[in-house]
Write an enzyme that holds these catalytic residues in place. Structure first.
Site, PDB file in Angstrom:
ATOM      1  N   HIS A  82     -53.248 -28.949 -13.276  1.00 37.40           N
ATOM      2  CA  HIS A  82     -52.375 -30.129 -13.304  1.00 37.40           C
ATOM      3  C   HIS A  82     -51.182 -29.924 -14.258  1.00 37.40           C
ATOM      4  CE1 HIS A  82     -55.807 -31.631 -11.077  1.00 37.40           C
ATOM      5  NE2 HIS A  82     -56.553 -31.186 -12.077  1.00 37.40           N
ATOM      6  N   GLU A 119     -56.844 -34.983 -18.275  1.00 37.18           N
ATOM      7  CA  GLU A 119     -57.306 -33.647 -17.904  1.00 37.18           C
ATOM      8  C   GLU A 119     -56.199 -32.625 -18.147  1.00 37.18           C
ATOM      9  OE1 GLU A 119     -58.368 -33.177 -13.800  1.00 37.18           O
ATOM     10  OE2 GLU A 119     -58.833 -31.039 -14.033  1.00 37.18           O
ATOM     11  N   HIS A 174     -60.142 -26.586 -15.474  1.00 39.28           N
ATOM     12  CA  HIS A 174     -60.159 -27.994 -15.070  1.00 39.28           C
ATOM     13  C   HIS A 174     -61.281 -28.740 -15.766  1.00 39.28           C
ATOM     14  CE1 HIS A 174     -57.381 -27.876 -11.517  1.00 39.28           C
ATOM     15  NE2 HIS A 174     -57.632 -26.571 -11.658  1.00 39.28           N
ATOM     16  N   GLU A 252     -64.776 -26.076 -13.912  1.00 38.03           N
ATOM     17  CA  GLU A 252     -64.778 -27.506 -14.228  1.00 38.03           C
ATOM     18  C   GLU A 252     -65.632 -27.630 -15.489  1.00 38.03           C
ATOM     19  OE1 GLU A 252     -63.069 -29.861 -12.787  1.00 38.03           O
ATOM     20  OE2 GLU A 252     -62.612 -29.181 -10.750  1.00 38.03           O
TER      21      GLU A 252
HETATM   22 ZN    ZN Z   1     -58.516 -30.665 -12.116  1.00 40.01          ZN
END
Ligand code: ZN
Length: 287
Positions: A82, A119, A174, A252
């Site tokens: 992101h 995030e 992430h 993640e």
């Molecule tokens: Zn993400």
């Protein structure tokens, strides 16, 4: 082996600490939080010299020049998921791009903790720490974005950056935004899609296994309770993986919507441990 050849072998071993089993993992991980990575590298180098210095000749030749760093010659791409201002530019990030198995948004805003820690900020911080550790260990590191105050790039571009760099390994950082009851980390690896990623699916799996092991042991993060099998997930819908021609995984790091994981993410010492675990996993894969 002649004594000359033996000495040469010792020197070779000393030049590549990683090849001698002197990995950066476990031993110092518990005390690694907030340590300056350069001093940690120096501390770790010592046992390699001692261990390989059983021959006085070899010891002298090792002492004469500094040890090569364990990731010298390796190219690594770090992709912080992101970007901090994606949310302000919906038309840009919602542009549809072809990820071979489907069309999807160029990028997304990412998630956030309930207290508003985004995030994008988390992945940026962990990635900065990771880059420093990798560079201290001798790697050439490229980032897919250079600050947390911009937009994108598109997922297609993030993959292209790794491909162009001919990276030995690429990692996309992430954190998840799942139901609040789930916690723990998982690693996402590519599947064969009859496309460009196919030749690196096996290597990506090996990278994923190495990083899974180090996240558990070094960062102390438990396996995800809500996705994958023992923290492993294989997907064919992610552009960052489908379009990669170099070994690549997504991590993640946990679930931002879970109170326990969110508290960890907001702790700089945890973020340092997470970065260290990612570096160790990549190094274990690359050695
Ligand atoms: Zn993400």
């Amino acid at each position: 082996m002649t004594s000359k050849a033996f000495a040469a072998a010792l020197v070779l071993c000393g030049l590549s600490a990683a090849a001698c089993g002197n990995t950066a993992g476990g031993a110092t991980a518990g005390s690694a939080r907030n340590e300056e990575p350069a001093s940690r590298t120096a501390t770790q180098a010592t046992p390699a010299v001692l261990a390989t210095g059983s021959s006085p000749t070899a010891g002298k030749s090792l002492a004469a020049k500094p040890l090569a760093k364990p990731l010298s010659g390796k190219v690594v791409v770090v992709d912080p998921g992101h970007n901090g201002l994606n949310y302000k530019h919906p038309s840009k990030i919602n542009k549809q791009v072809n990820v071979l198995t489907q069309w999807k948004a160029c990028d997304t805003t990412g998630t956030a903790t309930n207290s508003g820690y985004s995030e994008a900020a988390f992945t940026w911080d962990v990635s900065q720490r990771l880059v420093k550790i990798l560079r201290d260990r001798g790697a050439t590191v490229k980032l897919t974005r250079h600050d947390n105050s911009g937009v994108g790039p598109c997922i297609t571009e993030r993959a292209a950056i790794g491909n162009k760099a001919k990276a030995d390994a690429a990692i996309s950082v992430h954190a998840d935004g799942a139901s609040a009851s789930g916690h723990g980390f998982h690693v996402i690896m590519p599947k064969k899609i009859n496309g460009p990623v196919d030749p690196v699916v096996d290597a990506s799996r090996k990278l994923g296994l190495a990083v899974r092991a180090s996240i558990k042991s070094v960062a102390g993060m438990p396996y995800s309770t809500y996705v994958g099998s023992k923290a492993l997930s294989f997907r064919d819908d992610l552009g960052g993986l489908n379009l990669s021609t170099v070994p690549k995984i997504f991590v993640e790091c946990g679930n931002m919507r879970n109170a326990g994981d969110a508290a960890k993410f907001q702790d700089p010492a945890f973020r340092q441990k997470m970065a260290l675990s990612l570096a160790d996993g990549m190094q274990n894969y690359l050695k």
